[in-house]
Design an enzyme around this catalytic site. Structure first.
Site, PDB file in Angstrom:
ATOM      1  CG  ASP A   1      55.569  45.661  41.072  1.00  0.00           C
ATOM      2  OD1 ASP A   1      55.976  46.759  40.665  1.00  0.00           O
ATOM      3  OD2 ASP A   1      54.413  45.248  40.861  1.00  0.00           O
TER       4      ASP A   1
ATOM      5  CG  ASP B   1      51.278  46.737  42.984  1.00  0.00           C
ATOM      6  OD1 ASP B   1      50.852  47.216  41.912  1.00  0.00           O
ATOM      7  OD2 ASP B   1      50.679  45.816  43.603  1.00  0.00           O
TER       8      ASP B   1
ATOM      9  CG  HIS C   1      47.399  48.613  45.181  1.00  0.00           C
ATOM     10  ND1 HIS C   1      47.250  48.962  43.864  1.00  0.00           N
ATOM     11  CD2 HIS C   1      47.897  47.338  45.173  1.00  0.00           C
ATOM     12  CE1 HIS C   1      47.629  47.958  43.094  1.00  0.00           C
ATOM     13  NE2 HIS C   1      48.043  46.963  43.857  1.00  0.00           N
TER      14      HIS C   1
ATOM     15  CG  HIS D   1      49.024  43.519  47.134  1.00  0.00           C
ATOM     16  ND1 HIS D   1      47.768  43.146  46.734  1.00  0.00           N
ATOM     17  CD2 HIS D   1      49.573  44.159  46.075  1.00  0.00           C
ATOM     18  CE1 HIS D   1      47.562  43.537  45.486  1.00  0.00           C
ATOM     19  NE2 HIS D   1      48.639  44.155  45.055  1.00  0.00           N
TER      20      HIS D   1
ATOM     21  CE  LYS E   1      53.474  47.781  38.909  1.00  0.00           C
ATOM     22  NZ  LYS E   1      52.500  46.910  39.549  1.00  0.00           N
TER      23      LYS E   1
ATOM     24  CB  CYS F   1      53.821  43.306  37.885  1.00  0.00           C
ATOM     25  SG  CYS F   1      52.245  43.678  38.721  1.00  0.00           S
TER      26      CYS F   1
HETATM   27  C1  VGL Z   1      51.337  42.104  41.292  1.00  0.00           C
HETATM   28  C2  VGL Z   1      49.369  41.056  41.781  1.00  0.00           C
HETATM   29  C3  VGL Z   1      48.835  42.222  42.262  1.00  0.00           C
HETATM   30  C4  VGL Z   1      52.727  42.000  40.759  1.00  0.00           C
HETATM   31  C5  VGL Z   1      50.821  43.293  41.766  1.00  0.00           C
HETATM   32  O1  VGL Z   1      53.597  42.807  41.131  1.00  0.00           O
HETATM   33  O2  VGL Z   1      52.967  41.085  39.939  1.00  0.00           O
HETATM   34  N1  VGL Z   1      50.600  40.998  41.283  1.00  0.00           N
HETATM   35  N2  VGL Z   1      49.576  43.343  42.250  1.00  0.00           N
HETATM   36 ZN    ZN Z   2      48.833  45.061  43.225  1.00  0.00          ZN
END
Ligand code: VGL
Ligand code: ZN
Length: 210
Positions: A7, A52, A54, A87, A110, A154
């Protein structure tokens, strides 16, 4: 042997003034991670990434829960869910991975199901698998070096899943950044408790004989 870079996206960095900027994720941190990744690739590691990714109506965004605030915790499907700022919305500038694209053999996305969060690169909180395990098996990977952001979410979840699935795992502490110091310390303790090696960037040359 392979690397999973977790990420490394604009929204998680102070460098890009991300919506969920993790402390210490400035340009020099990102460049350090990129350089270390380049060296590992040159040493023969395959490099994979997680991203990530979304939809706008994702369950983890506080904006989708009227009256809630960022970082509130709620119960969803019998588990505690942290509510995050919006995010890594699919297709947005700050959802892009900040490292050179050419480093990656493949990237596993993901968190695409609006109903489930997905800290782990292997599966979401509903147990739905991503492509990552299948991709690693295709390349006959058995040991993994993991780092990125966020240590306490993550990176932690991805490393724990990898170990539970039978991979030999090392997490590179100084190539990670965490949301908060307490949860970051807890994460490192939990990783070590599960037999995962926590190493530092300096130790990487020794790992290259995996
Ligand atoms: C993450 C919070 C929400 C991460 C992803 O990459 O650690 N943390 N989504
Ligand atoms: Zn996230």
């Amino acid at each position: 042997m392979a690397v999973i870079v977790v990420d490394m996206q604009g929204d998680f960095t102070t460098w890009k003034e991300g919506a969920l900027a993790i402390p210490g994720s400035d340009a020099s941190f990102v460049k350090k991670v990129e350089q270390a990744t380049r060296e590992l690739k040159e040493a023969g590691f395959l490099v994979f990434g997680t991203q990530d990714w979304h939809p706008p109506d994702h369950i983890s965004f506080y904006t989708n829960h009227p009256g809630k605030n960022p970082f509130d915790m709620i119960q969803i499907n019998g588990r505690t869910q942290v509510l995050w700022p919006r995010h890594c919305v699919q297709g947005t500038e700050n959802a892009k991975i900040l490292l050179d694209d050419e480093l990656f053999t493949a990237i596993a996305r993901k968190g695409q199901n609006p109903m489930f969060d997905s800290y782990s690169g292997f599966q979401d909180h509903g147990g739905m698998k991503t492509d990552l395990d299948m991709i690693l098996q295709t390349y006959h990977v058995s040991s993994l070096v993991i780092y990125g952001i966020a240590t306490d979410y993550c990176v932690n979840a991805t490393a724990l899943d990898a170990a539970a699935m039978g991979y030999e795992v090392a997490v590179v502490g100084d190539l990670c950044r965490g949301v908060a110091p307490e949860t970051t310390d807890q994460a490192f303790a939990e990783l070590m408790g599960r037999g995962i090696r926590v190493v530092q960037e300096l130790d990487l040359p020794g790992l290259q004989r995996w």
